[in-house]
Design a protein around this motif. Sequence first.
Motif, PDB file in Angstrom:
ATOM      1  N   ALA A  24      -7.511   9.750 -16.925  1.00 48.81           N
ATOM      2  CA  ALA A  24      -6.073   9.459 -16.918  1.00 48.81           C
ATOM      3  C   ALA A  24      -5.616   9.017 -15.534  1.00 48.81           C
ATOM      4  CB  ALA A  24      -5.293  10.692 -17.364  1.00 48.81           C
ATOM      5  N   PHE A  25      -6.167   9.644 -14.493  1.00 47.87           N
ATOM      6  CA  PHE A  25      -5.774   9.270 -13.129  1.00 47.87           C
ATOM      7  C   PHE A  25      -6.189   7.838 -12.814  1.00 47.87           C
ATOM      8  CE2 PHE A  25      -6.774   8.906  -8.583  1.00 47.87           C
ATOM      9  CZ  PHE A  25      -5.525   9.184  -8.035  1.00 47.87           C
ATOM     10  N   GLN A  26      -7.390   7.472 -13.209  1.00 49.73           N
ATOM     11  CA  GLN A  26      -7.852   6.121 -12.886  1.00 49.73           C
ATOM     12  C   GLN A  26      -7.098   5.058 -13.681  1.00 49.73           C
ATOM     13  OE1 GLN A  26     -12.192   5.283 -12.890  1.00 49.73           O
ATOM     14  NE2 GLN A  26     -11.704   4.728 -10.770  1.00 49.73           N
ATOM     15  N   ALA A  44      -2.855   9.878   3.125  1.00 49.90           N
ATOM     16  CA  ALA A  44      -3.233   8.654   2.429  1.00 49.90           C
ATOM     17  C   ALA A  44      -2.645   8.648   1.022  1.00 49.90           C
ATOM     18  CB  ALA A  44      -4.756   8.528   2.373  1.00 49.90           C
ATOM     19  N   SER A  45      -2.178   7.493   0.583  1.00 52.16           N
ATOM     20  CA  SER A  45      -1.521   7.400  -0.718  1.00 52.16           C
ATOM     21  C   SER A  45      -2.466   7.794  -1.852  1.00 52.16           C
ATOM     22  CB  SER A  45      -0.980   5.988  -0.941  1.00 52.16           C
ATOM     23  OG  SER A  45      -2.002   5.022  -0.825  1.00 52.16           O
ATOM     24  N   LYS A  46      -3.766   7.528  -1.704  1.00 49.39           N
ATOM     25  CA  LYS A  46      -4.722   7.909  -2.758  1.00 49.39           C
ATOM     26  C   LYS A  46      -4.783   9.427  -2.903  1.00 49.39           C
ATOM     27  CE  LYS A  46      -8.597   7.747   0.504  1.00 49.39           C
ATOM     28  NZ  LYS A  46      -9.878   7.114   0.879  1.00 49.39           N
ATOM     29  N   VAL A  47      -4.713  10.150  -1.765  1.00 52.69           N
ATOM     30  CA  VAL A  47      -4.738  11.616  -1.809  1.00 52.69           C
ATOM     31  C   VAL A  47      -3.418  12.151  -2.338  1.00 52.69           C
ATOM     32  CG1 VAL A  47      -5.038  13.729  -0.457  1.00 52.69           C
ATOM     33  CG2 VAL A  47      -6.348  11.675   0.130  1.00 52.69           C
ATOM     34  N   ARG A  48      -2.336  11.605  -1.838  1.00 53.24           N
ATOM     35  CA  ARG A  48      -1.007  12.052  -2.290  1.00 53.24           C
ATOM     36  C   ARG A  48      -0.858  11.830  -3.798  1.00 53.24           C
ATOM     37  NH1 ARG A  48       1.610   8.523  -0.084  1.00 53.24           N
ATOM     38  NH2 ARG A  48       1.824   9.434   1.985  1.00 53.24           N
ATOM     39  N   LEU A 108       0.811  -1.204   0.000  1.00 51.20           N
ATOM     40  CA  LEU A 108       0.000   0.000   0.000  1.00 51.20           C
ATOM     41  C   LEU A 108       0.848   1.260   0.000  1.00 51.20           C
ATOM     42  CD1 LEU A 108      -2.878  -0.855   2.483  1.00 51.20           C
ATOM     43  CD2 LEU A 108      -2.812  -1.089   0.006  1.00 51.20           C
ATOM     44  N   HIS A 109       2.096   1.143   0.359  1.00 52.20           N
ATOM     45  CA  HIS A 109       2.969   2.322   0.392  1.00 52.20           C
ATOM     46  C   HIS A 109       3.153   2.906  -1.003  1.00 52.20           C
ATOM     47  CE1 HIS A 109       6.067   5.014   1.775  1.00 52.20           C
ATOM     48  NE2 HIS A 109       6.876   4.576   0.827  1.00 52.20           N
ATOM     49  N   THR A 110       3.135   2.069  -1.995  1.00 51.48           N
ATOM     50  CA  THR A 110       3.351   2.560  -3.353  1.00 51.48           C
ATOM     51  C   THR A 110       2.103   2.472  -4.218  1.00 51.48           C
ATOM     52  OG1 THR A 110       4.122   0.357  -4.004  1.00 51.48           O
ATOM     53  CG2 THR A 110       5.786   1.952  -3.314  1.00 51.48           C
ATOM     54  N   ARG A 111       1.077   1.763  -3.791  1.00 52.63           N
ATOM     55  CA  ARG A 111      -0.111   1.573  -4.619  1.00 52.63           C
ATOM     56  C   ARG A 111      -1.315   2.250  -3.987  1.00 52.63           C
ATOM     57  NH1 ARG A 111      -4.100  -2.554  -6.459  1.00 52.63           N
ATOM     58  NH2 ARG A 111      -3.959  -3.613  -4.470  1.00 52.63           N
ATOM     59  N   ALA A 112      -1.792   3.302  -4.633  1.00 50.41           N
ATOM     60  CA  ALA A 112      -2.972   4.004  -4.135  1.00 50.41           C
ATOM     61  C   ALA A 112      -4.204   3.129  -4.317  1.00 50.41           C
ATOM     62  CB  ALA A 112      -3.139   5.321  -4.878  1.00 50.41           C
ATOM     63  N   ASP A 137      -0.322  14.850  -6.595  1.00 47.62           N
ATOM     64  CA  ASP A 137       0.841  14.808  -7.498  1.00 47.62           C
ATOM     65  C   ASP A 137       0.404  14.750  -8.960  1.00 47.62           C
ATOM     66  OD1 ASP A 137       2.487  14.842  -5.299  1.00 47.62           O
ATOM     67  OD2 ASP A 137       2.867  12.678  -5.304  1.00 47.62           O
ATOM     68  N   PHE A 138      -0.695  14.050  -9.221  1.00 47.19           N
ATOM     69  CA  PHE A 138      -1.151  13.859 -10.602  1.00 47.19           C
ATOM     70  C   PHE A 138      -1.722  15.146 -11.188  1.00 47.19           C
ATOM     71  CE2 PHE A 138      -3.741  12.278 -14.083  1.00 47.19           C
ATOM     72  CZ  PHE A 138      -2.973  11.235 -14.591  1.00 47.19           C
ATOM     73  N   ILE A 139      -2.508  15.874 -10.389  1.00 48.68           N
ATOM     74  CA  ILE A 139      -3.162  17.071 -10.918  1.00 48.68           C
ATOM     75  C   ILE A 139      -2.186  18.232 -11.057  1.00 48.68           C
ATOM     76  CG2 ILE A 139      -3.914  18.011  -8.684  1.00 48.68           C
ATOM     77  CD1 ILE A 139      -6.527  18.837  -9.989  1.00 48.68           C
ATOM     78  N   ASP A 140      -1.114  18.210 -10.268  1.00 55.47           N
ATOM     79  CA  ASP A 140      -0.119  19.285 -10.331  1.00 55.47           C
ATOM     80  C   ASP A 140       0.551  19.290 -11.709  1.00 55.47           C
ATOM     81  OD1 ASP A 140       1.565  21.343  -9.598  1.00 55.47           O
ATOM     82  OD2 ASP A 140       2.985  20.045  -8.552  1.00 55.47           O
ATOM     83  N   GLY A 141       0.326  20.358 -12.466  1.00 51.21           N
ATOM     84  CA  GLY A 141       0.911  20.473 -13.797  1.00 51.21           C
ATOM     85  C   GLY A 141       0.100  19.834 -14.907  1.00 51.21           C
ATOM     86  N   PHE A 142      -0.993  19.164 -14.580  1.00 48.70           N
ATOM     87  CA  PHE A 142      -1.775  18.451 -15.597  1.00 48.70           C
ATOM     88  C   PHE A 142      -2.335  19.393 -16.662  1.00 48.70           C
ATOM     89  CE2 PHE A 142      -5.680  16.653 -17.345  1.00 48.70           C
ATOM     90  CZ  PHE A 142      -5.295  15.356 -17.670  1.00 48.70           C
TER      91      PHE A 142
END
Length: 301
Positions: free
Chosen positions: A113-115, A277-281, A86-90, A285-290
């Motif tokens: 794209a996120f999903q 939570a990794s899902k939030v993190r 879970l540390h690396t997988r949201a 990270d994904f939306i930043d710069g998208f």
Amino acid sequence: MDRIEAMRAFIHVVQEGTFTRAAERLDTSPQLVSKYVSQLEQHLGLRLLNRTTRRIHLTEAGNRYYQGAQQVLTDIDDMESQLGDLHTRAQGVLRISAPVSFAMHHLPPLLSAFQKAHPAVTIDLQLNDRKVDIVEEGFDVALRIGHLKSSSLIAKRIAPIRVVLCASPDYLKQHGTPTTPEDLIDHHYLHYTYMDMDSIKPIQKTLLSIGHDNRGIVSNNGDVLVATAMEGAGIVLQPTFISGAAIREGKLRIILREYEPEPIALYAVYAHRQLLASKVRSFIDFIDGFFGDPPYWDRFE
């Protein structure tokens, strides 16, 4: 009694408003959810909910327990998300609140794209132009537009938001093109109910004076106002993430450029947590710069 499950049942009842909807979210029966809440009240020796035939209401003790229980379960989820795979997988349900028009125009490609990048995350997107209380209402992230007031929440700036005055070529041909803010008084103004007037100070005074003029239109939806402006009904002040396509196609023209307000911003807002939570993190990270710099909706000039 499984106190964690009882706590989780109680939180879902508060968030969903009924035992039936809470049971659907938990994939269990309303009877079991009711039993969990009753056991929790018996364990605490306090009534947490006042029940009527139509709805439930939190007691004072219930409100305090709800806030604390949310944090306890969040801490448990966050702690577990740091362990092993879970540390690396949201994964899990990511609850997002977003403004209506921005979401309709620009979130579908992002969410898709996120999903694809995080298939174990289920997205629960709720659209609302009011500023939700993300802690009280159980959201993981809220997308907000404007100048944010200081709070205990964390706000990540995602993109600049340009706000422009514009009108259709036909309207300007018929009524003339304003050259100063004072000229707006003689025009039809399409007023957005939720406009943050503090963010448009160069033209604030004039717009306030005509905002409720019976020659104009008032609406709580920017898309309607932009579409109405394209039909020649008047001048509209809206962000380019709504009006940009019409400007690019020549259906609207920007006016009073020299008085254009300073850009505001799109923010991703979330609660401060030591273990995020990794899902939030992953989403932050994904939306930043998208959306690009400048964002793609501003590439019309």
